[in-house]
Motif scaffolding. Structure first.
Motif, PDB file in Angstrom:
ATOM      1  N   ARG A   1       0.714  -1.275  -0.035  1.00  0.00           N
ATOM      2  CA  ARG A   1      -0.198   0.081  -0.061  1.00  0.00           C
ATOM      3  C   ARG A   1       0.660   1.129   0.132  1.00  0.00           C
ATOM      4  N   ASN A   2       0.963   2.088   1.091  1.00  0.00           N
ATOM      5  CA  ASN A   2       1.664   3.309   1.006  1.00  0.00           C
ATOM      6  C   ASN A   2       3.066   3.234   1.129  1.00  0.00           C
ATOM      7  N   ARG A   3       3.453   1.847   1.621  1.00  0.00           N
ATOM      8  CA  ARG A   3       4.937   1.970   1.449  1.00  0.00           C
ATOM      9  C   ARG A   3       5.260   1.379   0.208  1.00  0.00           C
ATOM     10  N   GLY A   4       4.546   1.080  -0.850  1.00  0.00           N
ATOM     11  CA  GLY A   4       4.963   0.701  -2.082  1.00  0.00           C
ATOM     12  C   GLY A   4       4.545  -0.735  -2.691  1.00  0.00           C
ATOM     13  N   LEU A   5       4.829  -0.999  -3.648  1.00  0.00           N
ATOM     14  CA  LEU A   5       4.763  -2.391  -4.234  1.00  0.00           C
ATOM     15  C   LEU A   5       6.045  -3.008  -4.481  1.00  0.00           C
ATOM     16  N   TYR A   6       6.063  -4.182  -4.099  1.00  0.00           N
ATOM     17  CA  TYR A   6       7.573  -5.000  -4.194  1.00  0.00           C
ATOM     18  C   TYR A   6       7.475  -6.451  -4.996  1.00  0.00           C
ATOM     19  N   ILE A   7       8.387  -6.565  -5.782  1.00  0.00           N
ATOM     20  CA  ILE A   7       8.317  -7.733  -6.501  1.00  0.00           C
ATOM     21  C   ILE A   7       9.758  -8.318  -6.640  1.00  0.00           C
ATOM     22  N   LYS A   8       9.670  -9.775  -5.978  1.00  0.00           N
ATOM     23  CA  LYS A   8      10.861 -10.380  -5.770  1.00  0.00           C
ATOM     24  C   LYS A   8      10.914 -11.749  -6.492  1.00  0.00           C
ATOM     25  N   MET A   9      12.283 -12.003  -7.253  1.00  0.00           N
ATOM     26  CA  MET A   9      12.233 -13.280  -7.783  1.00  0.00           C
ATOM     27  C   MET A   9      13.556 -13.923  -7.288  1.00  0.00           C
ATOM     28  N   THR A  10      13.235 -15.217  -6.957  1.00  0.00           N
ATOM     29  CA  THR A  10      14.320 -15.878  -6.301  1.00  0.00           C
ATOM     30  C   THR A  10      14.610 -17.080  -7.140  1.00  0.00           C
ATOM     31  N   GLY A  11      15.821 -17.791  -6.799  1.00  0.00           N
ATOM     32  CA  GLY A  11      15.962 -19.276  -7.480  1.00  0.00           C
ATOM     33  C   GLY A  11      16.248 -19.105  -9.007  1.00  0.00           C
ATOM     34  N   LEU A  12      17.047 -17.899  -9.460  1.00  0.00           N
ATOM     35  CA  LEU A  12      17.087 -17.326 -10.877  1.00  0.00           C
ATOM     36  C   LEU A  12      17.881 -18.438 -11.638  1.00  0.00           C
ATOM     37  N   ARG A  13      17.495 -18.654 -12.831  1.00  0.00           N
ATOM     38  CA  ARG A  13      17.936 -19.556 -13.649  1.00  0.00           C
ATOM     39  C   ARG A  13      18.360 -18.966 -15.041  1.00  0.00           C
ATOM     40  N   LEU A  14      19.328 -19.239 -15.995  1.00  0.00           N
ATOM     41  CA  LEU A  14      19.559 -18.514 -17.051  1.00  0.00           C
ATOM     42  C   LEU A  14      18.481 -18.263 -18.026  1.00  0.00           C
ATOM     43  N   GLU A  15      17.615 -19.347 -17.985  1.00  0.00           N
ATOM     44  CA  GLU A  15      16.161 -19.022 -18.712  1.00  0.00           C
ATOM     45  C   GLU A  15      15.420 -17.938 -18.407  1.00  0.00           C
ATOM     46  N   ASP A  16      15.422 -17.396 -17.099  1.00  0.00           N
ATOM     47  CA  ASP A  16      14.883 -16.149 -16.541  1.00  0.00           C
ATOM     48  C   ASP A  16      15.102 -14.976 -17.317  1.00  0.00           C
ATOM     49  N   SER A  17      16.135 -14.976 -18.097  1.00  0.00           N
ATOM     50  CA  SER A  17      16.513 -13.725 -18.742  1.00  0.00           C
ATOM     51  C   SER A  17      15.726 -13.395 -19.615  1.00  0.00           C
ATOM     52  N   GLU A  18      14.824 -12.157 -19.534  1.00  0.00           N
ATOM     53  CA  GLU A  18      13.599 -11.919 -20.417  1.00  0.00           C
ATOM     54  C   GLU A  18      13.230 -10.448 -20.104  1.00  0.00           C
ATOM     55  N   THR A  19      12.340  -9.782 -20.838  1.00  0.00           N
ATOM     56  CA  THR A  19      11.593  -8.604 -20.554  1.00  0.00           C
ATOM     57  C   THR A  19      10.329  -8.844 -19.633  1.00  0.00           C
ATOM     58  N   TYR A  20      10.355  -8.212 -18.387  1.00  0.00           N
ATOM     59  CA  TYR A  20       9.168  -8.319 -17.655  1.00  0.00           C
ATOM     60  C   TYR A  20       8.508  -7.259 -17.484  1.00  0.00           C
ATOM     61  N   TRP A  21       7.443  -7.120 -16.907  1.00  0.00           N
ATOM     62  CA  TRP A  21       6.828  -5.841 -16.995  1.00  0.00           C
ATOM     63  C   TRP A  21       6.128  -5.633 -15.426  1.00  0.00           C
ATOM     64  N   VAL A  22       6.230  -4.551 -14.677  1.00  0.00           N
ATOM     65  CA  VAL A  22       5.522  -4.265 -13.333  1.00  0.00           C
ATOM     66  C   VAL A  22       4.016  -3.502 -14.077  1.00  0.00           C
ATOM     67  N   GLY A  23       3.026  -4.379 -13.825  1.00  0.00           N
ATOM     68  CA  GLY A  23       1.733  -3.793 -14.235  1.00  0.00           C
ATOM     69  C   GLY A  23       0.809  -3.414 -13.049  1.00  0.00           C
ATOM     70  N   ILE A  24      -0.207  -2.626 -13.393  1.00  0.00           N
ATOM     71  CA  ILE A  24      -1.402  -2.239 -12.518  1.00  0.00           C
ATOM     72  C   ILE A  24      -2.453  -2.267 -13.292  1.00  0.00           C
ATOM     73  N   ASP A  25      -3.588  -3.133 -13.023  1.00  0.00           N
ATOM     74  CA  ASP A  25      -4.745  -3.544 -13.583  1.00  0.00           C
ATOM     75  C   ASP A  25      -5.571  -2.225 -13.865  1.00  0.00           C
ATOM     76  N   LYS A  26      -6.002  -1.740 -15.194  1.00  0.00           N
ATOM     77  CA  LYS A  26      -6.588  -0.361 -15.133  1.00  0.00           C
ATOM     78  C   LYS A  26      -7.631  -0.460 -16.308  1.00  0.00           C
ATOM     79  N   VAL A  27      -9.048  -0.210 -16.194  1.00  0.00           N
ATOM     80  CA  VAL A  27     -10.102  -0.101 -17.254  1.00  0.00           C
ATOM     81  C   VAL A  27      -9.393   0.325 -18.620  1.00  0.00           C
ATOM     82  N   ASN A  28      -9.775  -0.333 -19.387  1.00  0.00           N
ATOM     83  CA  ASN A  28      -9.271   0.043 -21.054  1.00  0.00           C
ATOM     84  C   ASN A  28      -8.031  -0.255 -21.307  1.00  0.00           C
ATOM     85  N   ALA A  29      -6.783   0.134 -20.415  1.00  0.00           N
ATOM     86  CA  ALA A  29      -5.455  -0.380 -20.874  1.00  0.00           C
ATOM     87  C   ALA A  29      -4.806  -0.160 -19.628  1.00  0.00           C
TER      88      ALA A  29
END
Length: 140
Positions: free
Chosen positions: A84-112
């Protein structure tokens, strides 16, 4: 400085400013390591919206890996915590070579949905930049 030079500089500056949020953020971490993305967002506008972490490009067809409405008792390699007011946190653990990629932080919103890209590079080297705080231009 003449008028034409001033106009050129102004147009260049406005173009740069308007495209600043389109540039991806980069994170590098070793195999087996982890990454942490933190992002503040406008809680007045998006407090009750689903927040998510998705993988793949282009953004309209990325696969949601984790989201803020998931509550599990088993550990996941990707988690989204909406603090909430302290923010949004995303954590990925146990990384593998095949995890190399484009990722997106997203917020659900009507229309787009509103999204910011993060390029994740998993390497066998020990060079890391595995934590980033994003200035969420899309959230203001």
């Amino acid at each position: 400085m003449d008028r034409d030079e001033l106009i050129f500089i102004l147009i260049f500056w406005l173009h740069t400013l308007s495209h600043r949020h389109l540039q991806p953020f980069f994170l590098t971490a070793p195999v087996g390591g982890e990454i942490l993305v933190s992002c503040s967002y406008n809680t007045n506008q998006f407090l009750f919206s689903k927040k998510y972490w998705c993988r793949g490009s282009p953004r309209h067809s990325c696969e949601i890996v984790a989201h803020s409405e998931t509550v599990t008792k088993t550990p996941q390699r990707s988690t989204v915590l909406d603090a909430r007011n302290r923010g949004l946190y995303i954590k990925m653990t146990g990384l593998r070579l095949e995890d190399s990629e484009t990722y997106w932080v997203g917020i659900d919103k009507v229309n787009a949905d509103i999204m910011t890209s993060v390029e994740v590079v998993v390497t066998e080297d020990n060079i890391t930049l595995n934590s980033i705080q994003i200035a969420c231009y899309f959230c203001s």
